[in-house]
Design a protein around this motif. Sequence first.
Motif, PDB file in Angstrom:
ATOM      1  N   ASN A 177      40.098  30.520  38.347  1.00 60.35           N
ATOM      2  CA  ASN A 177      39.102  30.879  39.363  1.00 60.35           C
ATOM      3  C   ASN A 177      37.985  31.668  38.704  1.00 60.35           C
ATOM      4  O   ASN A 177      38.191  32.352  37.703  1.00 60.35           O
ATOM      5  CB  ASN A 177      39.732  31.715  40.485  1.00 60.35           C
ATOM      6  N   MET A 218      35.403  34.793  39.190  1.00 61.71           N
ATOM      7  CA  MET A 218      35.338  36.003  40.004  1.00 61.71           C
ATOM      8  C   MET A 218      34.253  36.922  39.459  1.00 61.71           C
ATOM      9  O   MET A 218      33.846  36.841  38.299  1.00 61.71           O
ATOM     10  CB  MET A 218      36.701  36.717  39.998  1.00 61.71           C
ATOM     11  N   GLN A 219      33.781  37.773  40.364  1.00 61.64           N
ATOM     12  CA  GLN A 219      32.762  38.772  40.019  1.00 61.64           C
ATOM     13  C   GLN A 219      33.443  40.136  40.072  1.00 61.64           C
ATOM     14  O   GLN A 219      34.191  40.435  41.007  1.00 61.64           O
ATOM     15  CB  GLN A 219      31.588  38.709  40.996  1.00 61.64           C
ATOM     16  N   THR A 220      33.224  40.955  39.041  1.00 61.21           N
ATOM     17  CA  THR A 220      33.912  42.240  38.952  1.00 61.21           C
ATOM     18  C   THR A 220      33.274  43.322  39.817  1.00 61.21           C
ATOM     19  O   THR A 220      33.967  44.155  40.397  1.00 61.21           O
ATOM     20  CB  THR A 220      33.949  42.701  37.498  1.00 61.21           C
ATOM     21  N   LYS A 278      33.656  43.310  43.468  1.00 59.78           N
ATOM     22  CA  LYS A 278      34.727  42.369  43.176  1.00 59.78           C
ATOM     23  C   LYS A 278      34.749  41.269  44.219  1.00 59.78           C
ATOM     24  O   LYS A 278      34.782  41.512  45.419  1.00 59.78           O
ATOM     25  CB  LYS A 278      36.081  43.090  43.139  1.00 59.78           C
ATOM     26  N   LYS A 279      34.771  40.024  43.706  1.00 58.80           N
ATOM     27  CA  LYS A 279      34.800  38.875  44.606  1.00 58.80           C
ATOM     28  C   LYS A 279      35.367  37.679  43.858  1.00 58.80           C
ATOM     29  O   LYS A 279      34.977  37.416  42.713  1.00 58.80           O
ATOM     30  CB  LYS A 279      33.397  38.544  45.122  1.00 58.80           C
ATOM     31  N   VAL A 280      36.266  36.978  44.490  1.00 60.73           N
ATOM     32  CA  VAL A 280      36.831  35.755  43.928  1.00 60.73           C
ATOM     33  C   VAL A 280      36.226  34.584  44.675  1.00 60.73           C
ATOM     34  O   VAL A 280      36.320  34.496  45.911  1.00 60.73           O
ATOM     35  CB  VAL A 280      38.375  35.726  44.053  1.00 60.73           C
ATOM     36  N   TYR A 281      35.580  33.676  43.933  1.00 58.08           N
ATOM     37  CA  TYR A 281      34.887  32.549  44.547  1.00 58.08           C
ATOM     38  C   TYR A 281      35.881  31.446  44.886  1.00 58.08           C
ATOM     39  O   TYR A 281      36.741  31.073  44.083  1.00 58.08           O
ATOM     40  CB  TYR A 281      33.810  32.015  43.598  1.00 58.08           C
ATOM     41  N   THR A 282      35.746  30.928  46.121  1.00 63.67           N
ATOM     42  CA  THR A 282      36.651  29.899  46.632  1.00 63.67           C
ATOM     43  C   THR A 282      36.008  28.526  46.510  1.00 63.67           C
ATOM     44  O   THR A 282      34.888  28.384  46.017  1.00 63.67           O
ATOM     45  CB  THR A 282      37.013  30.192  48.089  1.00 63.67           C
ATOM     46  N   LEU A 304      30.328  36.842  35.174  1.00 61.86           N
ATOM     47  CA  LEU A 304      31.494  36.272  35.843  1.00 61.86           C
ATOM     48  C   LEU A 304      32.709  36.354  34.900  1.00 61.86           C
ATOM     49  O   LEU A 304      32.578  36.385  33.681  1.00 61.86           O
ATOM     50  CB  LEU A 304      31.255  34.814  36.230  1.00 61.86           C
ATOM     51  N   THR A 318      45.080  31.267  37.512  1.00 59.86           N
ATOM     52  CA  THR A 318      45.690  31.173  38.854  1.00 59.86           C
ATOM     53  C   THR A 318      47.170  30.905  38.721  1.00 59.86           C
ATOM     54  O   THR A 318      47.643  30.448  37.699  1.00 59.86           O
ATOM     55  CB  THR A 318      45.037  30.043  39.652  1.00 59.86           C
TER      56      THR A 318
END
Length: 316
Positions: free
Chosen positions: A281, A283-285, A288-292, A311, A316
């Motif tokens: 995946n 993600m942005q630290t 914090k955000k995990v892109y779906t 990024l 996973t």
Amino acid sequence: MSDLQNLIEMGFSEEKCIKALSLNNQNMQQALDWLLIHGNEFDEPAVKDEHPNPVLKLSSTTSSDEKVNPVENQDDASNPNSLKCDDCGLLLKDEDFATLHAHKTGHVNFSQSTESIKPKTKEEIEEQKIRLSEKLKKLRQEREEKEKQEQLEREKMRRKEGRQLNEIKQKFQEEEMKRIAELKRKEKLADAEYKRKLKEQIARDREAFRKESQSEQSKQAPQSQVQPVSLAVKKDYNECRIQIRLTDGSTMVQKFDAQDKLSTVRSWVEENRNDSHGAFNLMQTFPKKVYTNEDMSKTLTELGLVPASSLVVAKT
């Protein structure tokens, strides 16, 4: 101990004992009665001789007891009634019995005797039967006692082996538990080291991004002084610079079009990564955000990644 061995220990020959048991359907009491009656009858030896080829030395003189009546013995000397073993004094019926006795005992000195082997009376047979029965009972008791002792020894050995086996199992379990604990400890240390390196890398990425932003802002500062009105106008960026940190800590930097979708960035990462392969995946630290999968269809501008962002590739 078998019935055959019990009869042999009572003093009967092995051939007689085998024959007695065979004739009486292996019944020991009936075989014993038969032996008391037919024990003195001659049978050819069927087993290997203990003293093969003995040389019998037959003396023509009579024993000292027979010399008491020399006149009477002179008449009977030509018709001896038995043979006497000079080594043990046993009276034997004829030469066949003497030969059998010699084979068994090794005695070779025999002399003719006028003494007759008297048949046993009924009382003597009954008395011998009682003695043999008592001896047989004693032998059985000794055998039972020996079997009990052997069984007790086997039980002691079985318990000892059981204790040793339990000790071995317990020692193995303890060593296995120590090995597992040591493995967990090493895994915990490795995980802590990985997290430490990850934090350090994130801190370096932030510092690099901050310096880069400051550099871009310093380059844009003269333009803002010449054209102060442009500060109020939102600038449109055509490119987006993205720094991507892989799972092994290495980084890649690539520029994309501001209107490219996030799926384009993901495809580029899949083609150019050299850390490992497998599902991941983006993600942005900070924040914090995990892109779906839904974010993959959005542009970099819509996701707020323009003009530059960082990024992280997460397994996973």
